[in-house]
Design a protein around this motif. Structure first.
Motif, PDB file in Angstrom:
ATOM      1  N   UNK A 113       8.635  12.552   5.111  1.00  0.00           N
ATOM      2  CA  UNK A 113       7.892  13.828   5.639  1.00  0.00           C
ATOM      3  C   UNK A 113       8.730  13.970   6.455  1.00  0.00           C
ATOM      4  N   UNK A 114       8.182  13.755   7.828  1.00  0.00           N
ATOM      5  CA  UNK A 114       8.923  14.193   9.026  1.00  0.00           C
ATOM      6  C   UNK A 114      10.230  14.325   9.460  1.00  0.00           C
ATOM      7  N   UNK A 115      10.574  13.284   9.149  1.00  0.00           N
ATOM      8  CA  UNK A 115      12.561  13.852   8.764  1.00  0.00           C
ATOM      9  C   UNK A 115      12.571  14.754   8.629  1.00  0.00           C
ATOM     10  N   UNK A 116      12.105  15.313   6.703  1.00  0.00           N
ATOM     11  CA  UNK A 116      12.618  16.681   6.835  1.00  0.00           C
ATOM     12  C   UNK A 116      12.329  17.516   6.860  1.00  0.00           C
ATOM     13  N   UNK A 117      10.742  17.977   8.128  1.00  0.00           N
ATOM     14  CA  UNK A 117      10.455  18.607   8.509  1.00  0.00           C
ATOM     15  C   UNK A 117      11.369  19.139   9.720  1.00  0.00           C
ATOM     16  N   UNK A 118      11.324  17.882  10.756  1.00  0.00           N
ATOM     17  CA  UNK A 118      11.700  18.570  11.709  1.00  0.00           C
ATOM     18  C   UNK A 118      13.462  18.773  11.601  1.00  0.00           C
ATOM     19  N   UNK A 119      14.168  18.080  10.640  1.00  0.00           N
ATOM     20  CA  UNK A 119      15.701  18.238   9.902  1.00  0.00           C
ATOM     21  C   UNK A 119      15.848  20.165   9.529  1.00  0.00           C
ATOM     22  N   UNK A 120      14.420  21.004   9.448  1.00  0.00           N
ATOM     23  CA  UNK A 120      14.416  22.195   8.940  1.00  0.00           C
ATOM     24  C   UNK A 120      13.903  22.779   9.584  1.00  0.00           C
ATOM     25  N   UNK A 121      13.393  22.167  10.887  1.00  0.00           N
ATOM     26  CA  UNK A 121      12.712  23.471  11.767  1.00  0.00           C
ATOM     27  C   UNK A 121      13.620  23.020  13.007  1.00  0.00           C
ATOM     28  N   UNK A 122      14.989  21.865  12.701  1.00  0.00           N
ATOM     29  CA  UNK A 122      15.889  21.916  13.589  1.00  0.00           C
ATOM     30  C   UNK A 122      16.236  23.835  14.635  1.00  0.00           C
ATOM     31  N   UNK A 123      16.338  23.244  16.199  1.00  0.00           N
ATOM     32  CA  UNK A 123      16.933  25.142  16.751  1.00  0.00           C
ATOM     33  C   UNK A 123      18.240  25.564  15.626  1.00  0.00           C
TER      34      UNK A 123
ATOM     35  N   UNK B 218      20.562  31.005  14.923  1.00  0.00           N
ATOM     36  CA  UNK B 218      20.217  31.562  16.117  1.00  0.00           C
ATOM     37  C   UNK B 218      18.838  31.058  16.738  1.00  0.00           C
ATOM     38  N   UNK B 219      18.297  30.140  17.378  1.00  0.00           N
ATOM     39  CA  UNK B 219      17.370  29.141  17.718  1.00  0.00           C
ATOM     40  C   UNK B 219      15.570  29.701  17.863  1.00  0.00           C
ATOM     41  N   UNK B 220      15.529  31.559  18.042  1.00  0.00           N
ATOM     42  CA  UNK B 220      14.645  32.087  18.609  1.00  0.00           C
ATOM     43  C   UNK B 220      14.558  33.075  17.324  1.00  0.00           C
ATOM     44  N   UNK B 221      14.697  32.544  15.987  1.00  0.00           N
ATOM     45  CA  UNK B 221      14.585  32.915  14.850  1.00  0.00           C
ATOM     46  C   UNK B 221      14.286  33.306  14.273  1.00  0.00           C
ATOM     47  N   UNK B 222      12.435  34.087  13.700  1.00  0.00           N
ATOM     48  CA  UNK B 222      11.208  34.733  13.849  1.00  0.00           C
ATOM     49  C   UNK B 222      11.008  33.758  12.526  1.00  0.00           C
ATOM     50  N   UNK B 223      11.596  33.249  11.568  1.00  0.00           N
ATOM     51  CA  UNK B 223      11.490  32.073  10.285  1.00  0.00           C
ATOM     52  C   UNK B 223      11.088  31.452  11.228  1.00  0.00           C
ATOM     53  N   UNK B 224      11.990  30.725  11.790  1.00  0.00           N
ATOM     54  CA  UNK B 224      12.264  29.074  12.493  1.00  0.00           C
ATOM     55  C   UNK B 224      10.625  28.533  13.689  1.00  0.00           C
ATOM     56  N   UNK B 225      10.700  30.455  14.429  1.00  0.00           N
ATOM     57  CA  UNK B 225       9.447  30.042  15.121  1.00  0.00           C
ATOM     58  C   UNK B 225       8.115  30.064  14.497  1.00  0.00           C
ATOM     59  N   UNK B 226       8.820  30.781  13.615  1.00  0.00           N
ATOM     60  CA  UNK B 226       6.843  30.670  13.069  1.00  0.00           C
ATOM     61  C   UNK B 226       6.376  29.407  12.314  1.00  0.00           C
ATOM     62  N   UNK B 227       7.276  28.827  11.784  1.00  0.00           N
ATOM     63  CA  UNK B 227       7.774  27.699  10.471  1.00  0.00           C
ATOM     64  C   UNK B 227       6.103  26.741  11.204  1.00  0.00           C
ATOM     65  N   UNK B 228       5.445  26.723  10.214  1.00  0.00           N
ATOM     66  CA  UNK B 228       4.028  25.533  10.669  1.00  0.00           C
ATOM     67  C   UNK B 228       4.078  24.357   9.492  1.00  0.00           C
ATOM     68  N   UNK B 229       5.637  24.175   8.738  1.00  0.00           N
ATOM     69  CA  UNK B 229       5.417  22.669   7.633  1.00  0.00           C
ATOM     70  C   UNK B 229       5.257  23.050   6.349  1.00  0.00           C
TER      71      UNK B 229
ATOM     72  N   UNK C 154       5.464  24.727  -3.346  1.00  0.00           N
ATOM     73  CA  UNK C 154       6.296  26.547  -2.750  1.00  0.00           C
ATOM     74  C   UNK C 154       5.611  26.795  -0.949  1.00  0.00           C
ATOM     75  N   UNK C 155       6.914  26.452  -0.491  1.00  0.00           N
ATOM     76  CA  UNK C 155       6.980  27.151   1.511  1.00  0.00           C
ATOM     77  C   UNK C 155       5.726  28.399   1.179  1.00  0.00           C
ATOM     78  N   UNK C 156       5.101  27.818   2.037  1.00  0.00           N
ATOM     79  CA  UNK C 156       4.094  29.033   3.589  1.00  0.00           C
ATOM     80  C   UNK C 156       4.586  30.506   2.581  1.00  0.00           C
ATOM     81  N   UNK C 157       6.692  30.354   3.622  1.00  0.00           N
ATOM     82  CA  UNK C 157       6.908  31.318   3.734  1.00  0.00           C
ATOM     83  C   UNK C 157       7.305  31.922   2.085  1.00  0.00           C
ATOM     84  N   UNK C 158       7.323  31.589   0.946  1.00  0.00           N
ATOM     85  CA  UNK C 158       7.337  32.266   0.093  1.00  0.00           C
ATOM     86  C   UNK C 158       5.541  32.123  -0.884  1.00  0.00           C
ATOM     87  N   UNK C 159       4.690  32.341  -0.268  1.00  0.00           N
ATOM     88  CA  UNK C 159       3.416  32.456   0.052  1.00  0.00           C
ATOM     89  C   UNK C 159       2.689  31.418  -0.428  1.00  0.00           C
ATOM     90  N   UNK C 160       3.066  30.106  -0.635  1.00  0.00           N
ATOM     91  CA  UNK C 160       2.308  28.864  -1.309  1.00  0.00           C
ATOM     92  C   UNK C 160       1.016  28.798  -0.491  1.00  0.00           C
TER      93      UNK C 160
END
Length: 274
Positions: A21-31, A120-131, A267-273
């Motif tokens: 799980x941690x590896x999945x999240x790290x890949x997703x949140x990579x810069x 772009x590393x500063x994309x809002x979707x990435x910087x706001x990601x909480x898991x 469902x991800x938080x980004x989709x209302x999960x």
């Protein structure tokens, strides 16, 4: 003694799942991961400029071409590039990652069309990601199945997260298994790595607690007698679960399971999960 072994096995199972799980999240949140994507640009024969990438981009029978302004520079395979650069014809589901400052520009081919997808590393979707929410791991969702290869790979056309786009996979076989007393099967696609398999599926939780369009499960190579393990605890969201700037494939019709797989990512938080 039995209770202690069972407890130890469950602890080891949970720790292994947490590592995954941690590896999945790290890949997703990579810069430069999928959460860093700022645009999905479909290229054609007209030179076009985009706000999140340098130069003018076009494509044609000879592949993607970019013409950079005098002040622009890209780095491709470690080499600086100025002026005009020709990428050539890209293979389907292939692509090239180009460095531009702190950004990476993905030049790729999806569904027979060439695309430019800046990250772009500063994309809002990435910087706001909480898991990503997920079901607690449970060994009962790790199911033993049997891989049945087709006589020859079967070209299988599936839809995509982008309307009108299609993906074609050469399905090498299907996986038969039993869950909650029901006999089920899934068409398998080639996975990442020699002999590995991948299945796309939906189930009765799709659109309720899990993402509606699809989830994916990676499967280790079958043993000599065709035995495989489907660990649905590791069912993962595809990028389209988080962003509309993805071209993810949808499951073939036969992979819509009539049971509730209460395991894996939700469902991800980004989709209302929740």
């Amino acid at each position: 003694m039995t209770t202690e072994v069972t407890t130890n096995d469950l602890q080891a199972f949970t720790e292994s799942w947490l590592d995954w799980y941690r590896a999945q999240e790290a890949r997703l949140a990579d810069p430069h991961g999928f959460l860093a994507i700022t645009g999905l640009h479909w290229l054609d024969d007209r030179p076009r400029r985009f706000p999140d990438a340098p130069g003018a981009w076009r494509t044609g029978p000879d592949g993607v071409v970019v013409h950079l302004d005098d002040a622009d520079e890209l780095v491709i395979d470690g080499e600086p590039v100025r002026g005009e650069h020709r990428f050539g014809v890209l293979p389907e589901r292939g692509g090239v990652d180009v460095v531009w400052g702190d950004a990476v520009l993905e030049v790729a081919r999806r569904g027979g069309q060439d695309i430019l997808r800046p990250r772009h590393p500063n994309a809002p979707l990435r910087t706001a990601f909480t898991g990503t929410p997920a079901y607690a791991p449970d060994p009962r969702w790790a199911v033993t199945g049997r891989y049945v290869p087709f006589d020859e790979p079967q070209p299988t056309t599936v839809g995509a997260a982008v309307e009108g786009l299609e993906h074609v996979y050469d399905a090498p076989g299907r996986i038969e298994f039993e869950l909650n007393g029901r006999r089920l099967s899934l068409t398998a696609f080639p996975g990442h790595g020699p002999g590995r398999l991948m299945v796309l599926f939906t189930d009765a939780t799709s659109g309720v607690t899990t993402y509606a369009a699809n989830r994916a499960l990676s499967i280790e190579p079958p043993t000599a007698d065709g035995t495989v393990v489907l660990d649905f605890n590791r069912a993962t969201n595809l990028p389209c679960a988080y962003t509309d700037l993805a071209t993810c494939p949808l499951p073939p019709a036969e992979n819509r399971l009539p049971v509730a797989i209460e395991a894996g990512q939700k469902i991800p938080h980004e989709r209302g999960g929740a």
